[in-house]
Design a protein around this motif. Structure first.
Motif, PDB file in Angstrom:
ATOM      1  N   VAL A 269       0.909   4.147  -2.862  1.00 55.38           N
ATOM      2  CA  VAL A 269       0.619   5.551  -2.537  1.00 55.38           C
ATOM      3  C   VAL A 269       1.709   6.471  -3.090  1.00 55.38           C
ATOM      4  O   VAL A 269       1.436   7.613  -3.462  1.00 55.38           O
ATOM      5  CB  VAL A 269       0.450   5.725  -1.002  1.00 55.38           C
ATOM      6  CG1 VAL A 269       0.480   7.183  -0.586  1.00 55.38           C
ATOM      7  CG2 VAL A 269      -0.844   5.071  -0.545  1.00 55.38           C
TER       8      VAL A 269
ATOM      9  N   THR B  30       0.841  -1.198   0.000  1.00 62.11           N
ATOM     10  CA  THR B  30       0.000   0.000   0.000  1.00 62.11           C
ATOM     11  C   THR B  30       0.877   1.249   0.000  1.00 62.11           C
ATOM     12  O   THR B  30       0.634   2.193  -0.762  1.00 62.11           O
ATOM     13  CB  THR B  30      -0.943   0.012   1.218  1.00 62.11           C
ATOM     14  OG1 THR B  30      -1.743  -1.171   1.198  1.00 62.11           O
ATOM     15  CG2 THR B  30      -1.841   1.238   1.216  1.00 62.11           C
TER      16      THR B  30
ATOM     17  N   LEU C  69      -3.904   8.865  -4.119  1.00 61.75           N
ATOM     18  CA  LEU C  69      -4.219   8.193  -2.867  1.00 61.75           C
ATOM     19  C   LEU C  69      -5.443   7.288  -2.961  1.00 61.75           C
ATOM     20  O   LEU C  69      -5.397   6.121  -2.562  1.00 61.75           O
ATOM     21  CB  LEU C  69      -4.414   9.236  -1.743  1.00 61.75           C
ATOM     22  CG  LEU C  69      -4.721   8.678  -0.360  1.00 61.75           C
ATOM     23  CD1 LEU C  69      -3.574   7.809   0.136  1.00 61.75           C
ATOM     24  CD2 LEU C  69      -5.000   9.811   0.614  1.00 61.75           C
TER      25      LEU C  69
END
Length: 194
Positions: free
Chosen positions: A115, A111, A120
């Motif tokens: 990002v 993750t 996002l």
């Protein structure tokens, strides 16, 4: 001495990983992470089409991650991965899994990487879909080994994984045969001679 200490630690993690409590703690932690990622991703989403594409791409990415780990990590010499997977091949009905915290830690690292390279909302939705894929994989794998299916399509799906236990160089995908087909590791039954 360091080597013996490392070996003892790996053995303890492997023993803990084969318990019912570890298995269900992992499911609970993964479901929580999945919900948090999907809700946060939804709150930061862009367009509906982009959101759907992020979810689809996350599921596709997970299907490859599932194949990659099963083929190149679990069937290797890395003790943490190989030992636990070898136990699963020896006792397919046991509670075999990774240490309950490891999959969520890996998914959080992924993750973080996502990002860094994409918006996002897209990153969080994609990571949430990958986490959902992992949960589906874990529950599917457990179900395949603990349920006797009557419906023919489900029987064929389960049989594909059972074949892997007899032919460990084939059928690495549990949730989908996609990567086995594309990468040539799908088991093909040989015609009988005679």
């Amino acid at each position: 001495m360091k080597r013996n200490l490392l070996r003892t630690g790996v053995d303890a993690i492997v023993r803990m990983s084969s318990t019912r409590a570890n298995y269900w703690a992992e499911v609970a932690l993964d479901v929580t992470l999945c919900l948090v990622l999907l809700v946060e991703g939804w709150m930061h989403r862009t367009s509906p089409l982009t959101s759907l594409l992020a979810l689809a791409l996350g599921l596709l990415a997970f299907s490859f991650i599932e194949y990659f780990f099963h083929r190149w990590m679990f069937h290797t010499r890395i003790p943490l991965f190989e030992q636990g997977h070898r136990m699963h091949h020896a006792q397919p009905l046991g509670y075999d899994s990774l240490p309950f915290f490891l999959p969520s830690a890996v998914l959080l690292c992924l993750t973080g990487l996502l990002v860094l390279v994409m918006p996002l909302g897209v990153a969080l939705l994609m990571a949430g879909a990958m986490t959902f894929g992992y949960i589906a994989y874990g529950l599917s794998h457990f179900t395949i080994h603990h349920v006797r299916f009557r419906q023919p399509l489900l029987r064929r799906w389960a049989a594909s994984h059972h074949v892997h236990h007899y032919h460990p160089d084939s059928n690495f995908g549990v949730t989908t045969p996609l990567w086995d087909v594309l990468l040539g590791t799908r088991y093909v039954r040989q015609p009988r001679k005679g």
